[in-house]
Design an enzyme around this catalytic site. Structure first.
Site, mmCIF file in Angstrom:
data_model
loop_
_atom_site.group_PDB
_atom_site.id
_atom_site.type_symbol
_atom_site.label_atom_id
_atom_site.label_comp_id
_atom_site.label_asym_id
_atom_site.label_seq_id
_atom_site.Cartn_x
_atom_site.Cartn_y
_atom_site.Cartn_z
ATOM 1 N N ASN A 122 -16.365 1.936 -2.586
ATOM 2 C CA ASN A 122 -17.651 1.455 -3.099
ATOM 3 C C ASN A 122 -18.371 2.533 -3.901
ATOM 4 O OD1 ASN A 122 -17.738 -1.240 -2.249
ATOM 5 N ND2 ASN A 122 -18.461 -0.693 -0.202
ATOM 6 N N ASP A 153 -9.417 -2.038 10.393
ATOM 7 C CA ASP A 153 -10.491 -1.440 9.612
ATOM 8 C C ASP A 153 -9.887 -0.763 8.382
ATOM 9 O OD1 ASP A 153 -12.312 1.269 9.174
ATOM 10 O OD2 ASP A 153 -13.499 -0.484 9.688
ATOM 11 N N HIS A 157 -19.572 -1.767 -5.894
ATOM 12 C CA HIS A 157 -19.423 -2.826 -4.877
ATOM 13 C C HIS A 157 -18.559 -3.984 -5.368
ATOM 14 C CE1 HIS A 157 -22.121 -1.179 -1.836
ATOM 15 N NE2 HIS A 157 -22.893 -0.760 -2.830
ATOM 16 N N ASP A 184 -15.606 -5.501 -3.151
ATOM 17 C CA ASP A 184 -15.384 -6.924 -2.869
ATOM 18 C C ASP A 184 -13.965 -7.336 -3.239
ATOM 19 O OD1 ASP A 184 -17.976 -7.118 -2.000
ATOM 20 O OD2 ASP A 184 -18.729 -8.149 -3.790
ATOM 21 N N GLU A 226 -15.891 -4.112 6.531
ATOM 22 C CA GLU A 226 -14.488 -3.974 6.148
ATOM 23 C C GLU A 226 -13.545 -4.145 7.330
ATOM 24 O OE1 GLU A 226 -16.012 0.301 6.781
ATOM 25 O OE2 GLU A 226 -16.785 -1.638 6.154
#
Length: 305
Positions: free
Chosen positions: A188, A180, A193, A197, A223
């Site tokens: 973010n 994680d 965002h 990405d 994630e």
């Protein structure tokens, strides 16, 4: 003189994935052109129609609509696909056989049943192999995460079952690791965002580049990623993951605004064994991951029974 074919140019994994849907549609169009060509051939052989002069050329396989599409695709993302490469010989052989049939027909010589059957067998085989290529691309679209290029959760259960079966058969260990990305929401929130990405793609590529060819990485959700390591004990994997964790921490990631950030991740490791099954093994890795987060993140925890 046969026309010179353009060289094959290889594309990146991510680029190939993004082009899959377009390639699937183009194969449909190319097969429609092929079927029309096949009708024209039968019209020439059965109805005494004049053959297309291109079909009498030695490089007729390059001149037909399918051939034009095929050699264009050598530069467009499919050139490195083994099944796509196999089509070239099948397509050329089909054109060679039909050229002989047309030459006999033009010379008013009888066409043998064997020669015609060989051509039709080749034509059927060619179409089946082209459809197999299309199905392969469809499977890729359905089982690959479009953002990161890793396998998705739809593929995970099937592939983990394969590895568990192999582990039972060979009596070799098999371990999994749930990862994680730490404080991903902050990325973010702070950078947007698009930056998030970018981080996901960078990290997935980081691990893909460092895994062995028989290790596997899946996007588990958001994630989180799940990594599978055949032939590896929990203890061995802990050493490997700690090394990768340290390398990841030092990896600079460029944001869209030009700034550089560093990210860390937390990891939970568990053994994948037959007596508890895949789902429970993932639960063990998840519990170990929670332990890593509770221990301050950016660390590795191993599930202990």
């Amino acid at each position: 003189m046969p026309r010179k074919k353009p060289p094959i140019q290889h594309q990146s994994k991510h680029s190939g994935i993004q082009n899959c849907l377009g390639n699937i549609q183009e194969i449909d169009s190319a097969l429609l052109h092929h079927e029309k060509w096949l009708k024209d051939i039968h019209r020439s052989l059965i109805c005494d129609g004049n053959p297309n002069p291109d079909d009498l050329q030695e490089d007729g396989h390059c001149l037909c609509k399918f051939g034009q599409w095929y050699y264009k695709q050598n530069q467009g993302g499919l050139g490195s696909n083994v099944r796509f490469q196999k089509l070239e010989n099948l397509h050329k052989l089909m054109h060679d056989k039909v050229r002989n049939l047309l030459v006999s027909k033009t010379a008013q010589s009888p066409i043998s049943m064997g020669a015609y059957n060989a051509f039709m067998d080749n034509a059927i085989h060619f179409k089946l192999e082209t459809r197999k290529l299309q199905f392969e691309l469809i499977e890729k679209v359905c089982t690959v995460d479009q953002l990161t290029g890793t396998w998705n959760r739809h593929a995970m259960s099937y592939k983990l079952a394969q590895e568990l079966e192999r582990s039972i058969r060979t009596k070799e260990p098999c371990s999994i690791c749930l990862m994680d990305i730490d404080h991903f929401k902050k990325i973010n929130d702070q950078f947007g965002h698009q930056a998030g990405d970018l981080v996901l793609k960078t990290i997935s590529q980081f691990f893909t580049d460092r895994l062995r060819k028989y290790d596997t990485i899946f996007r588990y959700g958001g994630e989180e990623f799940l990594l599978n390591f055949p032939g590896t004990t929990e203890e061995q994997l802990e050493v490997t993951i700690n090394r990768l964790r340290t390398e990841l921490q030092a990896l600079p990631i460029s944001m869209p605004d030009g700034s550089i950030i560093h990210v860390t991740a937390s990891f939970g490791i568990a053994d994948m064994v037959s007596d508890i099954g895949i789902e429970e093994s993932i639960e063990h890795a998840d519990h170990a991951l929670l332990c890593a987060k509770a221990s301050g993140r950016n660390c590795v925890c191993v599930w202990k029974t």
